[in-house]
Design a protein around this motif. Sequence first.
Motif, PDB file in Angstrom:
ATOM      1  N   THR A  87      52.200  55.707   9.166  1.00  0.00           N
ATOM      2  CA  THR A  87      52.202  54.497  11.519  1.00  0.00           C
ATOM      3  C   THR A  87      52.669  55.449  11.598  1.00  0.00           C
ATOM      4  O   THR A  87      54.293  54.046  10.984  1.00  0.00           O
ATOM      5  CB  THR A  87      50.884  53.411  10.781  1.00  0.00           C
ATOM      6  N   ILE A  88      52.948  55.139  12.833  1.00  0.00           N
ATOM      7  CA  ILE A  88      53.901  54.848  13.898  1.00  0.00           C
ATOM      8  C   ILE A  88      53.649  54.012  14.827  1.00  0.00           C
ATOM      9  O   ILE A  88      52.439  54.177  16.035  1.00  0.00           O
ATOM     10  CB  ILE A  88      54.394  56.331  14.928  1.00  0.00           C
ATOM     11  N   ARG A  89      53.629  52.342  15.359  1.00  0.00           N
ATOM     12  CA  ARG A  89      53.652  52.190  16.636  1.00  0.00           C
ATOM     13  C   ARG A  89      54.255  52.189  17.701  1.00  0.00           C
ATOM     14  O   ARG A  89      54.916  51.745  17.781  1.00  0.00           O
ATOM     15  CB  ARG A  89      53.463  50.843  16.032  1.00  0.00           C
ATOM     16  N   PHE A  90      53.760  51.912  19.144  1.00  0.00           N
ATOM     17  CA  PHE A  90      54.838  52.072  20.124  1.00  0.00           C
ATOM     18  C   PHE A  90      53.543  51.511  20.949  1.00  0.00           C
ATOM     19  O   PHE A  90      52.895  51.218  20.885  1.00  0.00           O
ATOM     20  CB  PHE A  90      54.747  53.655  20.216  1.00  0.00           C
ATOM     21  N   THR A  91      54.643  50.999  22.137  1.00  0.00           N
ATOM     22  CA  THR A  91      53.555  50.503  23.327  1.00  0.00           C
ATOM     23  C   THR A  91      53.163  52.040  24.777  1.00  0.00           C
ATOM     24  O   THR A  91      53.812  52.618  24.877  1.00  0.00           O
ATOM     25  CB  THR A  91      53.820  49.536  24.145  1.00  0.00           C
ATOM     26  N   VAL A  92      52.510  51.197  25.989  1.00  0.00           N
ATOM     27  CA  VAL A  92      51.996  51.899  27.000  1.00  0.00           C
ATOM     28  C   VAL A  92      53.719  51.874  27.578  1.00  0.00           C
ATOM     29  O   VAL A  92      53.658  53.029  27.923  1.00  0.00           O
ATOM     30  CB  VAL A  92      51.716  51.315  27.073  1.00  0.00           C
ATOM     31  N   ASP A  93      53.964  50.968  27.652  1.00  0.00           N
ATOM     32  CA  ASP A  93      55.916  51.008  28.243  1.00  0.00           C
ATOM     33  C   ASP A  93      56.525  51.816  27.005  1.00  0.00           C
ATOM     34  O   ASP A  93      57.999  52.269  27.936  1.00  0.00           O
ATOM     35  CB  ASP A  93      56.498  49.499  28.698  1.00  0.00           C
ATOM     36  N   ARG A  94      56.909  51.999  25.603  1.00  0.00           N
ATOM     37  CA  ARG A  94      57.515  52.209  25.156  1.00  0.00           C
ATOM     38  C   ARG A  94      56.831  53.683  24.066  1.00  0.00           C
ATOM     39  O   ARG A  94      56.593  53.318  23.221  1.00  0.00           O
ATOM     40  CB  ARG A  94      58.159  51.639  24.459  1.00  0.00           C
ATOM     41  N   PRO A  95      56.627  54.449  24.753  1.00  0.00           N
ATOM     42  CA  PRO A  95      56.065  55.690  24.198  1.00  0.00           C
ATOM     43  C   PRO A  95      56.901  56.232  23.159  1.00  0.00           C
ATOM     44  O   PRO A  95      57.938  56.704  23.129  1.00  0.00           O
ATOM     45  CB  PRO A  95      55.649  56.540  25.541  1.00  0.00           C
ATOM     46  N   ILE A  96      55.927  57.051  22.159  1.00  0.00           N
ATOM     47  CA  ILE A  96      57.079  58.108  21.640  1.00  0.00           C
ATOM     48  C   ILE A  96      57.326  59.188  22.191  1.00  0.00           C
ATOM     49  O   ILE A  96      57.069  59.781  22.739  1.00  0.00           O
ATOM     50  CB  ILE A  96      55.622  58.644  20.297  1.00  0.00           C
ATOM     51  N   PRO A  97      58.604  59.680  21.657  1.00  0.00           N
ATOM     52  CA  PRO A  97      59.264  60.633  22.929  1.00  0.00           C
ATOM     53  C   PRO A  97      58.740  62.077  22.436  1.00  0.00           C
ATOM     54  O   PRO A  97      57.834  61.909  21.116  1.00  0.00           O
ATOM     55  CB  PRO A  97      61.084  60.706  22.290  1.00  0.00           C
ATOM     56  N   ASP A  98      58.726  62.805  23.237  1.00  0.00           N
ATOM     57  CA  ASP A  98      57.076  64.204  23.039  1.00  0.00           C
ATOM     58  C   ASP A  98      57.970  65.334  22.388  1.00  0.00           C
ATOM     59  O   ASP A  98      57.399  65.778  21.044  1.00  0.00           O
ATOM     60  CB  ASP A  98      57.471  64.874  24.067  1.00  0.00           C
ATOM     61  N   ASP A  99      59.355  65.092  22.422  1.00  0.00           N
ATOM     62  CA  ASP A  99      59.988  66.494  21.020  1.00  0.00           C
ATOM     63  C   ASP A  99      59.647  65.364  19.309  1.00  0.00           C
ATOM     64  O   ASP A  99      59.303  65.874  18.899  1.00  0.00           O
ATOM     65  CB  ASP A  99      61.696  66.333  21.402  1.00  0.00           C
ATOM     66  N   VAL A 100      59.486  63.790  19.877  1.00  0.00           N
ATOM     67  CA  VAL A 100      59.604  63.305  18.616  1.00  0.00           C
ATOM     68  C   VAL A 100      58.227  63.816  17.496  1.00  0.00           C
ATOM     69  O   VAL A 100      57.085  63.744  16.609  1.00  0.00           O
ATOM     70  CB  VAL A 100      59.783  61.792  18.786  1.00  0.00           C
ATOM     71  N   LEU A 101      57.380  63.623  18.822  1.00  0.00           N
ATOM     72  CA  LEU A 101      55.863  63.618  18.737  1.00  0.00           C
ATOM     73  C   LEU A 101      55.450  65.114  17.890  1.00  0.00           C
ATOM     74  O   LEU A 101      54.715  65.706  17.133  1.00  0.00           O
ATOM     75  CB  LEU A 101      54.883  63.454  19.566  1.00  0.00           C
ATOM     76  N   GLU A 102      55.796  66.332  18.128  1.00  0.00           N
ATOM     77  CA  GLU A 102      56.104  67.506  18.625  1.00  0.00           C
ATOM     78  C   GLU A 102      56.329  67.972  16.861  1.00  0.00           C
ATOM     79  O   GLU A 102      56.102  67.764  15.688  1.00  0.00           O
ATOM     80  CB  GLU A 102      56.840  68.813  19.265  1.00  0.00           C
ATOM     81  N   ARG A 103      56.865  67.100  17.001  1.00  0.00           N
ATOM     82  CA  ARG A 103      57.752  67.088  15.443  1.00  0.00           C
ATOM     83  C   ARG A 103      57.145  66.382  14.191  1.00  0.00           C
ATOM     84  O   ARG A 103      57.044  67.245  13.190  1.00  0.00           O
ATOM     85  CB  ARG A 103      59.537  66.514  14.459  1.00  0.00           C
ATOM     86  N   VAL A 104      56.762  65.442  14.224  1.00  0.00           N
ATOM     87  CA  VAL A 104      55.534  64.932  13.568  1.00  0.00           C
ATOM     88  C   VAL A 104      54.080  66.047  13.385  1.00  0.00           C
ATOM     89  O   VAL A 104      54.300  65.463  11.963  1.00  0.00           O
ATOM     90  CB  VAL A 104      54.846  63.778  15.016  1.00  0.00           C
ATOM     91  N   VAL A 105      53.566  65.995  15.059  1.00  0.00           N
ATOM     92  CA  VAL A 105      52.866  67.587  14.122  1.00  0.00           C
ATOM     93  C   VAL A 105      53.398  68.968  13.296  1.00  0.00           C
ATOM     94  O   VAL A 105      52.439  68.920  12.845  1.00  0.00           O
ATOM     95  CB  VAL A 105      52.487  67.583  15.298  1.00  0.00           C
ATOM     96  N   ARG A 106      53.899  69.069  13.695  1.00  0.00           N
ATOM     97  CA  ARG A 106      54.845  70.364  13.291  1.00  0.00           C
ATOM     98  C   ARG A 106      55.173  69.845  11.176  1.00  0.00           C
ATOM     99  O   ARG A 106      54.749  71.005  10.764  1.00  0.00           O
ATOM    100  CB  ARG A 106      56.151  70.874  13.794  1.00  0.00           C
ATOM    101  N   LEU A 107      55.924  69.416  11.541  1.00  0.00           N
ATOM    102  CA  LEU A 107      55.905  68.753   9.945  1.00  0.00           C
ATOM    103  C   LEU A 107      54.486  68.131   9.319  1.00  0.00           C
ATOM    104  O   LEU A 107      53.986  68.623   8.147  1.00  0.00           O
ATOM    105  CB  LEU A 107      56.948  67.554  10.173  1.00  0.00           C
TER     106      LEU A 107
END
Length: 114
Positions: A87-107
Amino acid sequence: MGTMGDYLAGLAPDQREALQRVVDVATRVAPDAEEGTSYGMPALRVGGRPLIGVTASAQHLSVFPFSPAVVEAVAADLEGFSLGKGTIRFTVDRPIPDDVLERVVRLRRAELGS
């Protein structure tokens, strides 16, 4: 609307927008992903297998790549975020950076062999 859309529609506007961004990034990387459920949560699936899931709670939002190895692979890029086994937890005020999300999906996609 599918399972993911139905779930997001029931959230507060700020939570909906934050999780929709996650879904948008994921579907950009995996355009063949379909809405469904996995482990009782709304998820995007590829080839019938879970790619990522999302949930909202009172304290945070979560992305579930259904893989401890994927979370571990991006952990260094998520300093200060709350991470669990899958799990990766985040908040509305501190979203996961897009490049990290892209890596998560690719991996995760690579794990699924698609």
